[in-house]
Design a protein around this motif. Structure first.
Motif, PDB file in Angstrom:
ATOM      1  N   ARG A 128       9.495   2.996  -4.067  1.00  0.00           N
ATOM      2  CA  ARG A 128       8.078   3.002  -3.696  1.00  0.00           C
ATOM      3  C   ARG A 128       7.771   3.802  -2.446  1.00  0.00           C
ATOM      4  O   ARG A 128       6.605   3.973  -2.078  1.00  0.00           O
ATOM      5  CB  ARG A 128       7.625   1.552  -3.519  1.00  0.00           C
ATOM      6  N   ARG A 177       2.872   4.543  -0.910  1.00  0.00           N
ATOM      7  CA  ARG A 177       2.766   5.526  -1.991  1.00  0.00           C
ATOM      8  C   ARG A 177       4.035   6.371  -1.976  1.00  0.00           C
ATOM      9  O   ARG A 177       4.371   6.973  -0.949  1.00  0.00           O
ATOM     10  CB  ARG A 177       1.532   6.396  -1.773  1.00  0.00           C
ATOM     11  N   SER A 178       4.719   6.415  -3.113  1.00  0.00           N
ATOM     12  CA  SER A 178       6.049   7.033  -3.159  1.00  0.00           C
ATOM     13  C   SER A 178       6.015   8.531  -2.841  1.00  0.00           C
ATOM     14  O   SER A 178       7.003   9.091  -2.384  1.00  0.00           O
ATOM     15  CB  SER A 178       6.693   6.811  -4.523  1.00  0.00           C
ATOM     16  N   ASP A 179       4.873   9.190  -3.070  1.00  0.00           N
ATOM     17  CA  ASP A 179       4.813  10.632  -2.827  1.00  0.00           C
ATOM     18  C   ASP A 179       4.431  10.972  -1.386  1.00  0.00           C
ATOM     19  O   ASP A 179       4.444  12.130  -1.003  1.00  0.00           O
ATOM     20  CB  ASP A 179       3.807  11.287  -3.787  1.00  0.00           C
ATOM     21  N   LYS A 180       4.095   9.973  -0.567  1.00  0.00           N
ATOM     22  CA  LYS A 180       3.604  10.265   0.783  1.00  0.00           C
ATOM     23  C   LYS A 180       4.297   9.481   1.880  1.00  0.00           C
ATOM     24  O   LYS A 180       4.544   9.999   2.961  1.00  0.00           O
ATOM     25  CB  LYS A 180       2.111   9.885   0.864  1.00  0.00           C
ATOM     26  N   ARG A 225       0.815  -1.228   0.000  1.00  0.00           N
ATOM     27  CA  ARG A 225       0.000   0.000   0.000  1.00  0.00           C
ATOM     28  C   ARG A 225       0.847   1.275   0.000  1.00  0.00           C
ATOM     29  O   ARG A 225       0.296   2.377   0.062  1.00  0.00           O
ATOM     30  CB  ARG A 225      -0.921  -0.001   1.226  1.00  0.00           C
TER      31      ARG A 225
END
Ligand code: SF4
Length: 213
Positions: free
Chosen positions: A167, A136-139, A134
């Protein structure tokens, strides 16, 4: 009601958000027993506070960033509602979780700092691997606490096997006073991986035993 060990305002001490003003909600209780745990005082006690009381305290601090930590914050069911409410009020919400409980129900607006427990923690077998799916690479960020060479080799293996440095942001933390910082810096710098070594800023400022900082 939420069982709360402490609520305070400080600077964020570890993660890519380190140094930012931050309100902390430290929840009581954890199902794990990591060997080098630095928050054993959260295992028992705490105060039962209503969701509204917790929200009021966070609002009073006036920080845009809020970290929900513990203990294991996801072990309390009402945490998921707290996160949802904070996100809806426009806060940036960080959740620091030990990686044993599923992150599936966490509001997707929140950012997750997920521990992967290394062998020296004694809790490696309790990593809940589907949590990695689950990310998310931006968060999201994944934290490995390293106490020795075995932990480091384990960490490299997990990052490579799951392609984790593509990731999520990867945080490499030394277990407090357990490992030579220069050795760890050398391992990180020569790894060829897109990762970040971090120190626990709050411990250098206020000392390792200080609470509510
Ligand atoms: S998961 Fe965190 S709070 Fe729980 S025992 Fe491990 S280090 Fe301590």
């Amino acid at each position: 009601m939420l069982r709360v060990t402490e609520i305070f305002r400080s600077i964020q001490g570890e993660s890519t958000h380190a140094g930012r003003p931050c309100s902390f909600v430290r929840l009581t209780g954890c199902p794990m027993r990591c060997v080098w745990c630095d928050s054993e005082y959260t295992f028992s006690g705490g105060e039962h506070l209503s969701l509204e009381t917790v929200l009021d305290k966070v609002r009073d601090f006036g920080c845009k960033l809020v970290e929900i930590t513990g203990g294991e914050p996801l072990a309390q069911d009402e945490t998921f509602t707290l996160v949802e409410r904070l996100c809806s009020e426009g806060y940036e919400v960080l959740i620091e979780t030990g990686g044993y409980i599923s992150t599936e129900r966490v509001d997707p607006r929140a950012m997750i700092i997920l521990d992967v427990k290394c062998p020296s923690s004694g809790e490696e077998a309790r990593n809940w691997w589907p949590n990695l799916d689950r990310l998310r690479s931006d968060k999201d960020e994944v934290k490995f606490v390293i106490a020795d060479l075995e932990d480091w080799n384990f960490t490299k293996g997990i990052i490579e096997r799951y392609g984790l440095d593509r990731r999520a942001k990867i945080l490499i933390s030394p277990a407090w006073e357990a490992i030579d910082l220069k050795a760890l810096a050398e391992w990180v710098s020569s790894s060829g991986l897109d990762i970040r070594m971090q120190l626990q800023l709050h411990k250098y400022i206020w000392g390792a035993e200080a609470r509510a900082v």
